[in-house]
Enzyme design. Sequence first.
Site, PDB file in Angstrom:
ATOM      1  N   ARG A   1       0.865  -1.182   0.000  1.00 16.53           N
ATOM      2  CA  ARG A   1       0.000   0.000   0.000  1.00 16.53           C
ATOM      3  C   ARG A   1       0.900   1.229   0.000  1.00 16.53           C
ATOM      4  O   ARG A   1       1.921   1.265   0.651  1.00 16.53           O
ATOM      5  CB  ARG A   1      -0.900  -0.015   1.223  1.00 16.53           C
ATOM      6  CG  ARG A   1      -1.666  -1.327   1.309  1.00 16.53           C
ATOM      7  CD  ARG A   1      -2.822  -1.205   2.220  1.00 16.53           C
ATOM      8  NE  ARG A   1      -3.830  -0.311   1.650  1.00 16.53           N
ATOM      9  CZ  ARG A   1      -5.044  -0.197   2.156  1.00 16.53           C
ATOM     10  NH1 ARG A   1      -5.396  -0.870   3.214  1.00 16.53           N
ATOM     11  NH2 ARG A   1      -5.907   0.612   1.601  1.00 16.53           N
TER      12      ARG A   1
ATOM     13  N   HIS B   1       2.952  19.908 -21.630  1.00 15.01           N
ATOM     14  CA  HIS B   1       2.489  19.784 -23.022  1.00 15.01           C
ATOM     15  C   HIS B   1       1.947  18.389 -23.252  1.00 15.01           C
ATOM     16  O   HIS B   1       2.282  17.454 -22.545  1.00 15.01           O
ATOM     17  CB  HIS B   1       3.631  20.065 -24.004  1.00 15.01           C
ATOM     18  CG  HIS B   1       4.756  19.064 -23.931  1.00 15.01           C
ATOM     19  ND1 HIS B   1       5.709  19.079 -22.927  1.00 15.01           N
ATOM     20  CD2 HIS B   1       5.079  18.010 -24.717  1.00 15.01           C
ATOM     21  CE1 HIS B   1       6.555  18.077 -23.110  1.00 15.01           C
ATOM     22  NE2 HIS B   1       6.195  17.400 -24.193  1.00 15.01           N
TER      23      HIS B   1
ATOM     24  N   GLY C   1       8.691   9.640 -20.903  1.00 15.06           N
ATOM     25  CA  GLY C   1       8.970  10.046 -22.272  1.00 15.06           C
ATOM     26  C   GLY C   1       8.860  11.530 -22.568  1.00 15.06           C
ATOM     27  O   GLY C   1       9.000  11.939 -23.718  1.00 15.06           O
ATOM     28  N   ALA C   2       8.586  12.350 -21.557  1.00 14.58           N
ATOM     29  CA  ALA C   2       8.495  13.790 -21.814  1.00 14.58           C
ATOM     30  C   ALA C   2       9.904  14.361 -21.904  1.00 14.58           C
ATOM     31  O   ALA C   2      10.721  14.164 -21.009  1.00 14.58           O
ATOM     32  CB  ALA C   2       7.706  14.481 -20.709  1.00 14.58           C
TER      33      ALA C   2
END
Length: 332
Positions: free
Chosen positions: A18, A166, A159-160
């Site tokens: 948790r 954006h 992956g940014a």
Amino acid sequence: MNPITGEWTIIATERAKRPHLPNRAEEIIHSGDAHDPECFFCYGNEYTTPPEVFSYREKQGAPDSPGWTLRVVPNKYSALSLNGEFSIENKGLLEFSSHARGSAEVVIESPHHTLNTALFPEPQIELLLKAYKQRYNFLCQDPSVKYIAMFKNNGSPAGASLSHPHSQIIATPVIPPLIEQELAGAKKYFKEHNRCVYCDMAESELENRSRIIYENNEFLAFAPYASKSPFETWVMPRFHSSAYNRLNDKQLKSLSEVWKKVLYKIYRGLDNPPYNYFIHTSPTQENAGNFFHWHMELIPKMTIMAGFELGTGMCINIAIPEQSAEYLRGIV
Ligand SMILES: [Zn+2]
Ligand SMILES: [Zn+2]
Ligand SMILES: [Zn+2]
């Protein structure tokens, strides 16, 4: 098992942990400058991107100048472009290639350089969801476009490549395999039961309630039964609709309320994890009105796909969806 695609997930209950709510003192508050003079997406640097194809502005202003609240520009580094012929070449039994034709756009979600999307005021989220719809309606007019992928990569592990908030819209000349798989599953279910599998899913989630994360009258956010990864969250309309771009203004507003809640719960509850979200909607030229149902999927990047997942296409999820949902329900 995912009732649409038939994909199996193994929920490893003994491994499930948790999460611990990050303590307030450590909470990431959006810090950093609203403006970075080096950033392509900040005010004053509009000339560094290809000319904008769309923008919202509070006051009238010239394109490619500051004053916008949201801006869409072609992706400079795109592998696809609308110029150029699309053709499929058959080079023998096992080699098909298609010359890339399509288009890729970047949605610059806000002028603020460091404000996390989860902390946007609701009207800015609404603008973002509306921009997806408007670009969709524009791009789908091109007859060579078969599918329009709308998605966001948040954080560099997801992956940014730029930190300014954006998201991306990519129009493709083929229907992507994952969409084909969902369409085929939904079509099969419809043939057998004469009902939409997603509508049935929503109905059963609302009856069972243990996996619901948030809901309003029009939309439902839940942790799917066969979640592939911890805290996977789906949002879908409670009314039947196959196409995202048919949302009306009232529905967009209602979706913004739910989407803002989801983004915030993930941000606050999981300490701003990297994530990907995407909209799955009907292909542009497919008549999927009866059996397909658009939805959004948000997948926090909490684990790495390893040998078992890559080798079998089955996933091991170390979080129990009911517990994940309960935890996220509690984050306000
Ligand atoms: Zn910036
Ligand atoms: Zn439906
Ligand atoms: Zn989907």
